[in-house]
Design a protein around this motif. Sequence first.
Motif, PDB file in Angstrom:
ATOM      1  N   THR A 103       0.581  -1.540   0.537  1.00 24.96           N
ATOM      2  CA  THR A 103       0.272  -0.175  -0.368  1.00 24.96           C
ATOM      3  C   THR A 103       0.895   0.715  -0.056  1.00 24.96           C
ATOM      4  O   THR A 103       1.732   1.298  -0.140  1.00 24.96           O
ATOM      5  CB  THR A 103      -1.413   0.451   0.980  1.00 24.96           C
ATOM      6  OG1 THR A 103       0.132   0.034   2.719  1.00 24.96           O
ATOM      7  CG2 THR A 103      -2.003  -1.275   1.143  1.00 24.96           C
ATOM      8  N   VAL A 104       0.339   2.475  -0.324  1.00 26.10           N
ATOM      9  CA  VAL A 104       0.654   3.429  -0.820  1.00 26.10           C
ATOM     10  C   VAL A 104       0.395   4.806   0.362  1.00 26.10           C
ATOM     11  O   VAL A 104      -1.030   4.641  -0.269  1.00 26.10           O
ATOM     12  CB  VAL A 104       1.095   3.900  -2.097  1.00 26.10           C
ATOM     13  CG1 VAL A 104       2.327   5.333  -2.043  1.00 26.10           C
ATOM     14  CG2 VAL A 104       2.390   2.725  -2.586  1.00 26.10           C
ATOM     15  N   ASP A 105       0.722   5.469   0.931  1.00 30.66           N
ATOM     16  CA  ASP A 105      -0.226   6.389   1.272  1.00 30.66           C
ATOM     17  C   ASP A 105       0.701   7.621   0.844  1.00 30.66           C
ATOM     18  O   ASP A 105       2.044   7.809   1.079  1.00 30.66           O
ATOM     19  CB  ASP A 105       0.566   6.645   3.243  1.00 30.66           C
ATOM     20  CG  ASP A 105      -0.646   8.016   3.713  1.00 30.66           C
ATOM     21  OD1 ASP A 105      -1.382   8.304   2.739  1.00 30.66           O
ATOM     22  OD2 ASP A 105      -0.717   7.308   5.337  1.00 30.66           O
ATOM     23  N   GLY A 106       0.061   8.508   0.017  1.00 27.63           N
ATOM     24  CA  GLY A 106       0.248   9.153  -0.883  1.00 27.63           C
ATOM     25  C   GLY A 106      -0.811   9.937  -0.457  1.00 27.63           C
ATOM     26  O   GLY A 106      -0.712  10.933   0.018  1.00 27.63           O
ATOM     27  N   ASP A 107       0.282  11.789  -1.507  1.00 27.07           N
ATOM     28  CA  ASP A 107      -0.238  13.241  -1.084  1.00 27.07           C
ATOM     29  C   ASP A 107      -0.506  13.825   0.362  1.00 27.07           C
ATOM     30  O   ASP A 107      -1.356  14.466   0.259  1.00 27.07           O
ATOM     31  CB  ASP A 107      -1.337  13.345  -1.602  1.00 27.07           C
ATOM     32  CG  ASP A 107      -0.868  12.593  -3.645  1.00 27.07           C
ATOM     33  OD1 ASP A 107       0.132  13.193  -3.518  1.00 27.07           O
ATOM     34  OD2 ASP A 107      -1.853  12.668  -4.318  1.00 27.07           O
ATOM     35  N   ARG A 108       0.421  13.384   0.934  1.00 30.18           N
ATOM     36  CA  ARG A 108       0.455  13.998   2.211  1.00 30.18           C
ATOM     37  C   ARG A 108       1.510  15.595   2.631  1.00 30.18           C
ATOM     38  O   ARG A 108       2.561  15.162   2.417  1.00 30.18           O
ATOM     39  CB  ARG A 108       0.842  12.796   3.218  1.00 30.18           C
ATOM     40  CG  ARG A 108      -0.065  12.402   3.588  1.00 30.18           C
ATOM     41  CD  ARG A 108      -0.150  10.844   4.974  1.00 30.18           C
ATOM     42  NE  ARG A 108      -0.240  11.240   5.917  1.00 30.18           N
ATOM     43  CZ  ARG A 108      -0.743  11.121   6.710  1.00 30.18           C
ATOM     44  NH1 ARG A 108       0.333   9.865   6.931  1.00 30.18           N
ATOM     45  NH2 ARG A 108      -0.731  11.913   7.785  1.00 30.18           N
ATOM     46  N   ALA A 109       1.312  16.395   2.658  1.00 31.10           N
ATOM     47  CA  ALA A 109       2.342  17.688   3.627  1.00 31.10           C
ATOM     48  C   ALA A 109       2.740  16.746   4.502  1.00 31.10           C
ATOM     49  O   ALA A 109       3.237  16.269   5.158  1.00 31.10           O
ATOM     50  CB  ALA A 109       1.447  18.280   4.156  1.00 31.10           C
ATOM     51  N   TRP A 110       4.127  17.538   3.803  1.00 30.36           N
ATOM     52  CA  TRP A 110       5.294  17.282   4.642  1.00 30.36           C
ATOM     53  C   TRP A 110       5.423  17.638   6.269  1.00 30.36           C
ATOM     54  O   TRP A 110       5.530  16.572   7.277  1.00 30.36           O
ATOM     55  CB  TRP A 110       6.850  17.998   4.478  1.00 30.36           C
ATOM     56  CG  TRP A 110       8.164  18.014   4.606  1.00 30.36           C
ATOM     57  CD1 TRP A 110       8.343  18.835   5.809  1.00 30.36           C
ATOM     58  CD2 TRP A 110       8.347  16.445   5.188  1.00 30.36           C
ATOM     59  NE1 TRP A 110       9.629  18.014   7.103  1.00 30.36           N
ATOM     60  CE2 TRP A 110       9.706  16.713   6.258  1.00 30.36           C
ATOM     61  CE3 TRP A 110       8.015  15.529   4.472  1.00 30.36           C
ATOM     62  CZ2 TRP A 110      10.560  15.802   6.680  1.00 30.36           C
ATOM     63  CZ3 TRP A 110       9.454  14.227   4.809  1.00 30.36           C
ATOM     64  CH2 TRP A 110      10.693  14.380   5.480  1.00 30.36           C
TER      65      TRP A 110
END
Length: 95
Positions: A21-28
């Motif tokens: 799974t990929v947890d993407g597009d989260r702000a730094w």
Amino acid sequence: MPSDEIATESVLVAVRFGDGTVDGDRAWADIDIEMFRSAVQWRTFRWYHGQRRHSGSYWCVPTSDHVIYESRLELARLLFADFDKSVRHIASQPF
């Protein structure tokens, strides 16, 4: 606002986990450091005769596993981190 805050406020991060799974597009700024404990490296490193980079794997104590590196500079940094008693985990290319 300090210049380092301006530089990171628009950074988006994607983290890949061992189950695929990929947890993407989260702000730094929204990333929890514990998220990287279960992350796996994003790229695979290949070796071939005559390549310019010296990639490989290094067994390190904090992770009790191999950590992949892409260059001798990354290996040197792994060695420093491995012997630093304050380091609890090392992640190779997690995002």
